[in-house]
Design an enzyme around this catalytic site. Sequence first.
Site, PDB file in Angstrom:
ATOM      1  N   ASP A  69      -1.352  12.564  21.796  1.00  0.00           N
ATOM      2  CA  ASP A  69      -0.274  13.024  21.384  1.00  0.00           C
ATOM      3  C   ASP A  69      -0.258  12.931  19.768  1.00  0.00           C
ATOM      4  O   ASP A  69       0.884  12.965  18.856  1.00  0.00           O
ATOM      5  CB  ASP A  69       0.928  11.206  21.062  1.00  0.00           C
ATOM      6  CG  ASP A  69       1.187  10.700  22.204  1.00  0.00           C
ATOM      7  OD1 ASP A  69       1.107  11.911  23.395  1.00  0.00           O
ATOM      8  OD2 ASP A  69       1.035   9.308  22.786  1.00  0.00           O
TER       9      ASP A  69
ATOM     10  N   ASN B 249      -4.965   8.595   2.196  1.00  0.00           N
ATOM     11  CA  ASN B 249      -5.060   7.785   2.890  1.00  0.00           C
ATOM     12  C   ASN B 249      -5.720   8.450   4.940  1.00  0.00           C
ATOM     13  O   ASN B 249      -6.917   8.699   4.711  1.00  0.00           O
ATOM     14  CB  ASN B 249      -4.191   7.265   3.987  1.00  0.00           C
ATOM     15  CG  ASN B 249      -4.299   5.800   3.478  1.00  0.00           C
ATOM     16  OD1 ASN B 249      -5.239   4.905   2.753  1.00  0.00           O
ATOM     17  ND2 ASN B 249      -2.988   4.804   3.453  1.00  0.00           N
TER      18      ASN B 249
ATOM     19  N   TYR C 295      -3.933   3.791   9.599  1.00  0.00           N
ATOM     20  CA  TYR C 295      -3.380   4.162  10.956  1.00  0.00           C
ATOM     21  C   TYR C 295      -4.853   4.679  11.748  1.00  0.00           C
ATOM     22  O   TYR C 295      -4.828   4.271  13.061  1.00  0.00           O
ATOM     23  CB  TYR C 295      -2.502   5.622  10.621  1.00  0.00           C
ATOM     24  CG  TYR C 295      -1.748   6.191  11.933  1.00  0.00           C
ATOM     25  CD1 TYR C 295      -1.385   4.978  12.485  1.00  0.00           C
ATOM     26  CD2 TYR C 295      -1.658   7.247  12.107  1.00  0.00           C
ATOM     27  CE1 TYR C 295      -0.713   5.803  13.973  1.00  0.00           C
ATOM     28  CE2 TYR C 295      -0.789   7.596  13.233  1.00  0.00           C
ATOM     29  CZ  TYR C 295      -0.782   7.299  14.123  1.00  0.00           C
ATOM     30  OH  TYR C 295       0.172   7.446  15.263  1.00  0.00           O
ATOM     31  N   SER C 296      -5.870   5.143  11.566  1.00  0.00           N
ATOM     32  CA  SER C 296      -6.986   5.430  11.490  1.00  0.00           C
ATOM     33  C   SER C 296      -7.585   4.656  12.778  1.00  0.00           C
ATOM     34  O   SER C 296      -8.324   4.626  13.753  1.00  0.00           O
ATOM     35  CB  SER C 296      -8.197   6.610  10.956  1.00  0.00           C
ATOM     36  OG  SER C 296      -8.962   6.287  12.386  1.00  0.00           O
ATOM     37  N   LEU C 297      -7.364   3.437  11.986  1.00  0.00           N
ATOM     38  CA  LEU C 297      -7.872   1.961  12.924  1.00  0.00           C
ATOM     39  C   LEU C 297      -7.612   1.695  14.016  1.00  0.00           C
ATOM     40  O   LEU C 297      -8.390   0.633  14.884  1.00  0.00           O
ATOM     41  CB  LEU C 297      -7.992   1.102  11.520  1.00  0.00           C
ATOM     42  CG  LEU C 297      -8.991  -0.322  11.761  1.00  0.00           C
ATOM     43  CD1 LEU C 297     -10.562  -0.201  12.142  1.00  0.00           C
ATOM     44  CD2 LEU C 297      -8.266  -1.283  10.977  1.00  0.00           C
ATOM     45  N   SER C 298      -5.805   1.125  13.406  1.00  0.00           N
ATOM     46  CA  SER C 298      -5.118   0.897  14.709  1.00  0.00           C
ATOM     47  C   SER C 298      -5.047   1.883  15.784  1.00  0.00           C
ATOM     48  O   SER C 298      -4.841   1.319  17.517  1.00  0.00           O
ATOM     49  CB  SER C 298      -3.792   0.717  14.560  1.00  0.00           C
ATOM     50  OG  SER C 298      -3.171   2.502  14.039  1.00  0.00           O
TER      51      SER C 298
ATOM     52  N   ASP D 114       1.049  -0.735   0.021  1.00  0.00           N
ATOM     53  CA  ASP D 114      -0.496   0.215   0.372  1.00  0.00           C
ATOM     54  C   ASP D 114       1.320   1.422   0.148  1.00  0.00           C
ATOM     55  O   ASP D 114       0.317   2.204  -0.755  1.00  0.00           O
ATOM     56  CB  ASP D 114      -0.619   0.246   1.315  1.00  0.00           C
ATOM     57  CG  ASP D 114      -1.828  -0.894   0.855  1.00  0.00           C
ATOM     58  OD1 ASP D 114      -2.040  -1.649  -0.336  1.00  0.00           O
ATOM     59  OD2 ASP D 114      -2.630  -0.488   2.024  1.00  0.00           O
ATOM     60  N   GLY D 115       1.823   1.406   1.198  1.00  0.00           N
ATOM     61  CA  GLY D 115       2.718   2.470   0.673  1.00  0.00           C
ATOM     62  C   GLY D 115       3.698   2.633  -0.468  1.00  0.00           C
ATOM     63  O   GLY D 115       2.906   3.702  -1.449  1.00  0.00           O
TER      64      GLY D 115
ATOM     65  N   THR E 196      -9.010   2.476   6.703  1.00  0.00           N
ATOM     66  CA  THR E 196      -8.448   1.468   7.369  1.00  0.00           C
ATOM     67  C   THR E 196      -7.021   1.078   8.014  1.00  0.00           C
ATOM     68  O   THR E 196      -6.485   0.134   8.065  1.00  0.00           O
ATOM     69  CB  THR E 196      -8.754   0.207   5.989  1.00  0.00           C
ATOM     70  OG1 THR E 196      -8.686   0.335   5.143  1.00  0.00           O
ATOM     71  CG2 THR E 196     -10.442  -0.010   6.287  1.00  0.00           C
TER      72      THR E 196
END
Length: 293
Positions: free
Chosen positions: A177, A147, A190-193, A74-75, A188
């Site tokens: 933070d 994203n 960073y937000s999901l994590s 994905d990156g 799906t």
Amino acid sequence: MKIAIYGREFNNSVLPYVQEVFDVLSDLKSPITVYGKYLDFIREKVKLPENIQTFSGHGELLEHAEVLISLGGDGTLLDTLSLIRDSGIPVIGINFGRMGFLASINKEEIRKAITALQRKEFSLDKRTLLSLESKHGLFGEENFALNDITIHRRDNSAMMIIHAYMNNEFVNSYWADGLIIATPTGSTAYSLSCGGPIIYPNSQNFVITPIAPHNLNVRPLIIPDDVSLVFEIEARSAKFLVSCDSRTETVDRSVKIILNKASFHVNLIRLNNESYLTTLRNKLLWGIDTRNY
């Protein structure tokens, strides 16, 4: 169909799959143009078709490509945004990485996927982007994200206070933070994590997700995507970080960050045998008893 190839450096375990991509394109007699730095990396590792052209930036890509294939995770696909920009060139990702929400083509299905691409057996999945504005011109002409755009503290600094406003109305002061502002595509990631919800791609929403908030009753907030967001920073440290997808800049705390929906979309290619819900089930192992694995 004129096809462009973009990728990053990789380890040797990926070589057979990269070779297969070029073998299939050669068999189909597709005109190929390859990102210059990637071609330099693979030139001695892969047997390449003759008459390959190269491109190094946005302008050259427009001249040589109808479709862009991203080779990686994905990156890697997110990297292609700085090349595609507002051109509308469709992009498809062959996943050499791990999760692969965006680069959804499995490396075992390369021939099948590229053949379907050549036959135009696909649809275009239009995805919304975020754009960032500031008086300091952060990120220059690449001030957009597919994203998320993230505001976060530097590694050695204390917790931040982020004052958020929506259409000039005060929303909240986030003691945390950092703060993630994610598109449905990024819901799906960073937000999901960080506890954010999964948002269906065409929902016309963004989500504001705090990172490790000091007040535990502060939860992710889903908002319409036609609003304007403003963020002001209060912190002990003189600097903080802002990220547009994988690109990061260090910013003075006096800088005001303004976010809006970008004026253009990104066209992700979805093959006719794919769907967003299928991808969710496969990647998140929905309906599978993980005790058997």
